[in-house]
Write an enzyme that holds these catalytic residues in place. Structure first.
Site, short mmCIF file in Angstrom:
data_model
loop_
_atom_site.label_atom_id
_atom_site.label_comp_id
_atom_site.label_asym_id
_atom_site.label_seq_id
_atom_site.Cartn_x
_atom_site.Cartn_y
_atom_site.Cartn_z
N HIS A 1 0.84 -1.20 0.00
CA HIS A 1 0.00 0.00 0.00
C HIS A 1 0.87 1.24 0.00
O HIS A 1 1.70 1.41 0.88
CB HIS A 1 -0.91 0.01 1.23
N TYR B 1 -9.32 5.61 7.03
CA TYR B 1 -9.47 5.97 8.44
C TYR B 1 -10.52 7.08 8.50
O TYR B 1 -10.35 8.10 7.85
CB TYR B 1 -8.17 6.50 9.02
N PRO C 1 -4.44 0.77 18.46
CA PRO C 1 -4.17 0.24 17.11
C PRO C 1 -4.26 1.25 15.98
O PRO C 1 -4.03 0.91 14.83
CB PRO C 1 -5.25 -0.84 16.95
N LYS D 1 0.94 0.16 14.96
CA LYS D 1 2.35 0.10 15.36
C LYS D 1 2.71 -1.10 16.25
O LYS D 1 3.89 -1.39 16.46
CB LYS D 1 2.74 1.39 16.11
N TYR E 1 3.92 6.82 9.87
CA TYR E 1 3.10 5.66 9.51
C TYR E 1 3.95 4.58 8.83
O TYR E 1 3.81 3.39 9.13
CB TYR E 1 1.94 6.10 8.60
C1 PHB Z 1 -5.97 -4.12 10.40
O1 PHB Z 1 -5.95 -4.37 9.18
O2 PHB Z 1 -6.36 -4.97 11.23
C2 PHB Z 1 -5.53 -2.78 10.87
C3 PHB Z 1 -4.99 -1.89 9.96
C4 PHB Z 1 -4.59 -0.63 10.38
C5 PHB Z 1 -4.74 -0.28 11.71
C6 PHB Z 1 -5.27 -1.17 12.62
C7 PHB Z 1 -5.67 -2.43 12.20
O3 PHB Z 1 -4.38 0.96 12.11
#
Ligand code: PHB
Ligand code: APR
Length: 389
Positions: A72, A200, A292, A296, A384
């Site tokens: 990504h 997000y 989450p 990280k 990130y």
């Molecule tokens: C996930 O794909 O489970 C995932 C991805 C990004 C995040 C948290 C969880 O910030």
């Protein structure tokens, strides 16, 4: 039994450390309280930095990761009914890889079994002894029989609820903690991703995240209350709520389907300092937790394990304890960078129940600034994709 390094816990930290030590010719035994199947049944985040990919390659688990991992080059931030893309490749030259933590764990388990290094699953009543001496011991019970491992070092890779951190005397460790006033309700479903990139979402009804595991499997989250129960969230209610939080284009793209897994996780920031006591070294969730929001957790576990494996290799090569002595400070410097970023992403994107109108306006102003300012986007992107180590 005698070994050089006894590793407590067969999560990603313990398994990765075991592999990196094997590659350096350092004997190790992993003790895990659960069964292998149980460890593989846990669904967790699955987004890895380039540094973590490099370590997994070194650990000998390159093939499936590169075949099935999804690269990504950006993410999208959704607020006020629109989406802003953060272009990692353009801003940092880097990308991240989506590859489930369960798959990483499976690959590491398989790689370990081909090396013949022992992993003792279902080891009960694990206890640590003489950790301030040069000959620490680990006691455990397996199949009803008490046994002991003598070793040079113990790696506490047993997660947040493990015993390793807890045996460090209170006077020798300081902890820092923030508990957030909400949780994440996560759903795994065999439905195509809402979008090619992660979205997000900041919304007045609460945060949401559209992630994925493959082109046919979605991983989705919505912010929920700490008192919510899974039974409160039948699939239909989950999909309806997710749709309400997305912009109209994303909402129209949702394909709904039955959930394969559904769970609620609280959000927490936590750091233990130092990450060492005598000959016990903590790594991963045993030493720190991040919410989450910045993905990280696993990546921090990987950088701890990198520092620790290097320090142990240096010790066995040169008898110098220099890197072992600086392990905690080196690891914590990176941990706090990730703690700050994860806290910031969480603060930026969630609805905090105690927020005033002023707080909400400031949050919105920050999102607008992020959408307009390349330096602000670069700061997000740089963190990130992962700070260097
Ligand atoms: C996930 O794909 O489970 C995932 C991805 C990004 C995040 C948290 C969880 O910030
Ligand atoms: N004895 C033996 N094993 C134990 C004990 C114990 N007393 N206590 C816990 N364990 C095991 C757990 O069963 C688990 O398999 O230690 C392992 C710890 O694994 P994780 O919790 O996955 O922690 P870690 O390996 O540090 O992984 C960090 O996992 O939790 C996520 O978000 C986190 O992505 C991050 C990564």
């Amino acid at each position: 039994m005698r070994t050089q390094v006894a590793i407590i816990g067969a999560g990603p930290s313990g398994l990765l450390l075991g592999q990196l030590l094997q590659k350096n010719g350092i004997d190790n035994v992993i003790l895990e309280q659960r069964s292998g199947e149980y460890v593989l049944s846990r669904v967790r985040a699955g987004l890895i930095e380039e540094g973590t990919v490099g370590l997994l390659e070194r650990a000998g688990v390159r093939a499936r990761l590169h075949r099935e991992g999804l690269v990504h080059e950006g993410i999208e931030i959704s607020f006020g009914g629109r989406r802003q893309r953060i272009d990692f490749r353009r801003l940092t030259g880097k990308a991240v890889t989506v590859y489930g933590q369960t798959e990483i764990t499976r690959d590491l388990m398989e790689a370990r079994s081909t090396t013949g290094a022992p992993t003792l699953y279902e080891a009960a009543a694990v206890s640590l002894h003489d950790i301030t001496s040069e000959r620490p011991r680990v006691r455990y019970r397996k199949d009803g029989v008490e046994a002991e491992i003598q070793c040079d070092f113990i790696a506490g890779c047993d997660g947040f609820h493990g015993i390793s951190r807890q045996i460090i005397p209170e006077a020798a460790i300081r902890t820092y903690e923030r508990v957030y006033p909400f949780g994440w309700l996560g759903v795994l479903s065999d439905t195509p991703p809402v979008s090619q990139e992660l979205i997000y979402v900041n919304h007045e009804r609460g945060f949401a995240l559209c992630s994925m595991r493959s082109q046919t499997r979605s991983r989705l989250y919505i912010q929920c209350g700490l008192d919510d129960n899974i039974e409160d969230w039948p699939d239909e209610r989950f999909w309806e709520e997710l749709k309400l939080r997305l912009d109209s284009v994303a909402a129209a793209a949702i394909v709904t389907g039955p959930s394969m897994e559904k769970s609620i996780a609280p959000l927490r920031s936590f750091v233990a300092d130092p990450m060492r006591f005598g000959r016990l070294f903590l790594a991963g969730d045993a030493a720190h937790i991040v919410p989450p929001t910045g993905a990280k957790g696993l990546n921090l576990a990987a950088s701890d394990v990198y520092y620790l494996s290097q320090a142990l290799a240096e010790f066995y090569e040169t008898k110098s304890t220099r890197s072992l002595d600086t392990y905690s400070a080196r690891a914590l410097a990176r941990v706090w960078q990730a703690e700050r970023f994860s806290w910031w992403m969480t603060r930026l994107l969630h609805c905090f129940p105690q927020d005033t109108g002023f707080d909400r306006k400031v949050q919105r102003a920050e999102l607008e600034y992020l959408a307009r300012s390349v330096p602000a986007q670069t700061a997000l992107a740089e963190n990130y994709v992962g700070l260097p180590y």
